[in-house]
Design a protein around this motif. Structure first.
Motif, mmCIF file in Angstrom:
data_model
loop_
_atom_site.group_PDB
_atom_site.id
_atom_site.type_symbol
_atom_site.label_atom_id
_atom_site.label_comp_id
_atom_site.label_asym_id
_atom_site.label_seq_id
_atom_site.Cartn_x
_atom_site.Cartn_y
_atom_site.Cartn_z
ATOM 1 N N ILE A 1 20.802 11.215 17.970
ATOM 2 C CA ILE A 1 20.368 11.115 16.576
ATOM 3 C C ILE A 1 20.242 12.514 15.982
ATOM 4 O O ILE A 1 20.011 13.490 16.709
ATOM 5 N N PRO A 2 20.388 12.657 14.670
ATOM 6 C CA PRO A 2 20.305 13.979 14.034
ATOM 7 C C PRO A 2 18.932 14.616 14.235
ATOM 8 O O PRO A 2 17.910 13.925 14.294
ATOM 9 N N ALA A 3 18.919 15.941 14.335
ATOM 10 C CA ALA A 3 17.666 16.669 14.536
ATOM 11 C C ALA A 3 16.678 16.396 13.408
ATOM 12 O O ALA A 3 15.462 16.375 13.625
ATOM 13 N N GLU A 4 17.192 16.156 12.202
ATOM 14 C CA GLU A 4 16.308 15.927 11.058
ATOM 15 C C GLU A 4 15.615 14.570 11.117
ATOM 16 O O GLU A 4 14.760 14.264 10.275
ATOM 17 N N ASN A 5 15.955 13.746 12.122
ATOM 18 C CA ASN A 5 15.286 12.456 12.268
ATOM 19 C C ASN A 5 14.007 12.529 13.094
ATOM 20 O O ASN A 5 13.373 11.512 13.371
ATOM 21 N N LEU A 6 13.616 13.734 13.502
ATOM 22 C CA LEU A 6 12.281 13.927 14.062
ATOM 23 C C LEU A 6 11.275 13.607 12.967
ATOM 24 O O LEU A 6 11.382 14.113 11.845
ATOM 25 N N LEU A 7 10.299 12.779 13.270
ATOM 26 C CA LEU A 7 9.282 12.399 12.279
ATOM 27 C C LEU A 7 7.987 13.143 12.585
ATOM 28 O O LEU A 7 7.388 12.943 13.647
ATOM 29 N N GLY A 8 7.575 14.009 11.681
ATOM 30 C CA GLY A 8 6.394 14.833 11.936
ATOM 31 C C GLY A 8 6.751 15.989 12.857
ATOM 32 O O GLY A 8 7.901 16.432 12.915
ATOM 33 N N SER B 1 0.809 -1.223 0.000
ATOM 34 C CA SER B 1 0.000 0.000 0.000
ATOM 35 C C SER B 1 0.842 1.272 0.000
ATOM 36 O O SER B 1 0.315 2.365 0.134
ATOM 37 N N VAL B 2 2.165 1.127 -0.175
ATOM 38 C CA VAL B 2 3.033 2.304 -0.302
ATOM 39 C C VAL B 2 2.972 2.801 -1.742
ATOM 40 O O VAL B 2 2.892 2.003 -2.680
ATOM 41 N N ALA B 3 3.009 4.099 -1.915
ATOM 42 C CA ALA B 3 2.931 4.695 -3.258
ATOM 43 C C ALA B 3 4.046 4.160 -4.154
ATOM 44 O O ALA B 3 5.161 3.894 -3.701
ATOM 45 N N GLU B 4 3.747 4.048 -5.433
ATOM 46 C CA GLU B 4 4.705 3.503 -6.391
ATOM 47 C C GLU B 4 5.989 4.319 -6.445
ATOM 48 O O GLU B 4 7.079 3.762 -6.618
ATOM 49 N N LYS B 5 5.886 5.642 -6.286
ATOM 50 C CA LYS B 5 7.088 6.486 -6.386
ATOM 51 C C LYS B 5 8.052 6.249 -5.237
ATOM 52 O O LYS B 5 9.206 6.678 -5.300
ATOM 53 N N TYR B 6 7.592 5.555 -4.207
ATOM 54 C CA TYR B 6 8.476 5.221 -3.089
ATOM 55 C C TYR B 6 8.793 3.725 -3.044
ATOM 56 O O TYR B 6 9.208 3.199 -2.019
ATOM 57 N N THR C 1 9.297 13.775 5.715
ATOM 58 C CA THR C 1 9.721 14.722 4.691
ATOM 59 C C THR C 1 10.102 13.941 3.440
ATOM 60 O O THR C 1 10.275 12.717 3.487
ATOM 61 N N GLU C 2 10.260 14.631 2.337
ATOM 62 C CA GLU C 2 10.648 13.949 1.107
ATOM 63 C C GLU C 2 12.003 13.254 1.278
ATOM 64 O O GLU C 2 12.205 12.137 0.788
ATOM 65 N N GLU C 3 12.918 13.915 1.985
ATOM 66 C CA GLU C 3 14.234 13.329 2.218
ATOM 67 C C GLU C 3 14.119 12.059 3.066
ATOM 68 O O GLU C 3 14.793 11.053 2.786
ATOM 69 N N GLN C 4 13.272 12.093 4.090
ATOM 70 C CA GLN C 4 13.072 10.913 4.940
ATOM 71 C C GLN C 4 12.447 9.767 4.154
ATOM 72 O O GLN C 4 12.822 8.599 4.331
ATOM 73 N N LYS C 5 11.519 10.091 3.295
ATOM 74 C CA LYS C 5 10.867 9.048 2.509
ATOM 75 C C LYS C 5 11.845 8.375 1.558
ATOM 76 O O LYS C 5 11.848 7.147 1.418
ATOM 77 N N GLN C 6 12.677 9.165 0.914
ATOM 78 C CA GLN C 6 13.640 8.592 -0.017
ATOM 79 C C GLN C 6 14.675 7.742 0.711
ATOM 80 O O GLN C 6 15.070 6.675 0.228
ATOM 81 N N LYS C 7 15.106 8.209 1.888
ATOM 82 C CA LYS C 7 16.157 7.515 2.618
ATOM 83 C C LYS C 7 15.657 6.283 3.351
ATOM 84 O O LYS C 7 16.358 5.253 3.406
ATOM 85 N N TYR C 8 14.432 6.371 3.917
ATOM 86 C CA TYR C 8 13.953 5.288 4.788
ATOM 87 C C TYR C 8 12.754 4.518 4.236
ATOM 88 O O TYR C 8 12.683 3.295 4.388
ATOM 89 N N LEU C 9 11.800 5.193 3.634
ATOM 90 C CA LEU C 9 10.588 4.516 3.173
ATOM 91 C C LEU C 9 10.866 3.618 1.973
ATOM 92 O O LEU C 9 10.359 2.493 1.912
ATOM 93 N N VAL C 10 11.658 4.102 1.037
ATOM 94 C CA VAL C 10 11.928 3.321 -0.173
ATOM 95 C C VAL C 10 12.526 1.949 0.150
ATOM 96 O O VAL C 10 12.014 0.921 -0.324
#
Length: 377
Positions: free
Chosen positions: A217-224, A54-59, A101-110
């Motif tokens: 952990i890096p500050a950018e690893n806050l989710l939401g 159920s994850v989007a195809e682009k990811y 974020t888009e960066e989080q999705k590319q790095k972790y969701l994919v």
């Protein structure tokens, strides 16, 4: 709401059933006995896009609706519940797609959607299970980092997963009362795994404690957003509970089929036990409860796909389907008599596995709290 499934749904069922019977069912008993998860199984599941349906195809996912995912999980669980448990509960991926974020999705969701990596969902603690807001794990902002301290328990895929979504209180953030969510990678300094838990069932699904000791952990690893962790967790629960119900349906289907086969073959007093009224009534009740559970679950998934609120419906489906699994696996054992208690048959495993499903993703009692509050307003 009735369910005459679309052709795509039926094709998915047929494809996954064939795959599960050939590639997953033969390993179910061995996995239960040894507690080992054959490494090539998840790779084969990923090749069918079962890790990110159920994850989007682009990811990297299949972009399927939740009902398709439910049907796939049901068929996998019918063959091998341990595999279904790993691919069915994808809370971190759901959280990442919803709030990342888009960066989080590319790095972790994919990599999660493609099956390259596994995930873990860190919410439960030794002193806070059903009452998740009583958690003690903290995350304190320190410059361009967050520092985590505390622990989580009963975490599925603990130590095996590469990517975790961890919930922690942020006490120093002004005006923030609720916990926040963070992305944590395996191998981060200060992130330690406890012993592998020995469980009643699902031995091949690793469960461990997670320990955080000044884990930076890096500050950018806050989710939401800060303080919105429980909102994110509840969003994931709506899907997770429906998927847990799907696992229960698959397990119940397997127990019903085993009961029917045995009842037709086993003879007492000169006839198959299926012709004795008590046994026939057990099977009638099993079949009826199964269809009721399936209808509740498919309805919840269909409402979700239609963009409707499903808090009540997902809780109903999870509560009823998992309790039905416990009831039906017990009746399946009774129908098998002494053979049902022997490890040579899968019946005793079905019964042990069903017991976990009434606990995972919120106990039956918590589901009743959710439903009653929504009904009573």
């Amino acid at each position: 709401m009735g369910f005459i499934l679309e052709e795509d749904h039926e094709l998915m069922r047929k494809m996954v059933r064939g795959f599960a019977e050939k590639e997953l069912a033969p390993y179910a008993r061995e996995m239960d006995i040894t507690g080992e998860f054959p490494p090539d199984i998840l790779k084969k599941c990923a090749e069918l896009n079962l890790m990110g349906l159920s994850v989007a195809e682009k990811y990297g996912g299949a972009g399927s609706d939740l009902l398709t995912r439910v049907i796939a999980i049901e068929e996998v669980a019918r063959a091998n519940t341990a595999v279904a448990f790993v691919i069915g509960l994808q809370g971190p991926a759901e959280c990442l797609e919803y709030a990342g974020t888009e960066e989080q999705k590319q790095k972790y969701l994919v990599p999660l959607a493609t099956g390259e990596k596994l995930s873990g969902f860190g919410l439960t603690e030794p002193g806070s299970g059903s009452d998740a807001t009583a958690m003690l794990t903290t995350a304190v902002r320190d410059g361009d980092s967050w520092v985590l301290n505390g622990s989580k328990c009963f975490i599925s895929n603990g130590g095996v997963a590469d990517i975790y979504v961890i919930f922690a209180k942020t006490p120093q953030e002004e005006g923030v009362r609720g916990p926040s969510a963070f992305i944590l990678e395996k191998g981060t300094p200060g992130f330690i795994f406890g012993k592998k838990e020995e469980k009643m069932g699902f031995s091949a699904s690793t469960t461990r404690e997670l320990i955080f000791q000044d884990c930076r952990i890096p500050a950018e690893n806050l989710l939401g957003k800060v303080g919105k962790g429980m909102h994110l967790a509840m969003y994931s629960f709506d899907q997770g509970r429906i998927c847990c119900a799907a696992m229960a349906i698959g397990l119940t289907q397997a127990s019903l089929e085993a009961a029917v086969t045995y009842a037709k073959q086993r003879k007492t007093f000169g006839k198959p036990i299926a012709e004795h009224q008590q046994i026939a009534f057990y099977i009638a009740e099993m079949a009826t409860k199964l269809e009721a559970a399936r209808s509740l679950t498919y309805r919840a998934a269909s409402l979700y796909d239609a963009g409707q609120p499903v808090g009540k419906e997902s809780a109903m489906a999870k509560y009823y389907a998992t309790e039905v699994a416990v009831w039906c696996t017990d009746k399946c054992m009774r129908i098998h008599g002494g053979y049902g208690y022997m490890k040579e048959y899968p019946i005793e495993r079905y019964l042990r596995e069903a017991r976990l499903l009434i606990i995972a993703d919120g106990t039956t009692e918590i589901q009743k709290v959710v439903v009653s509050r929504m009904v009573l307003g």
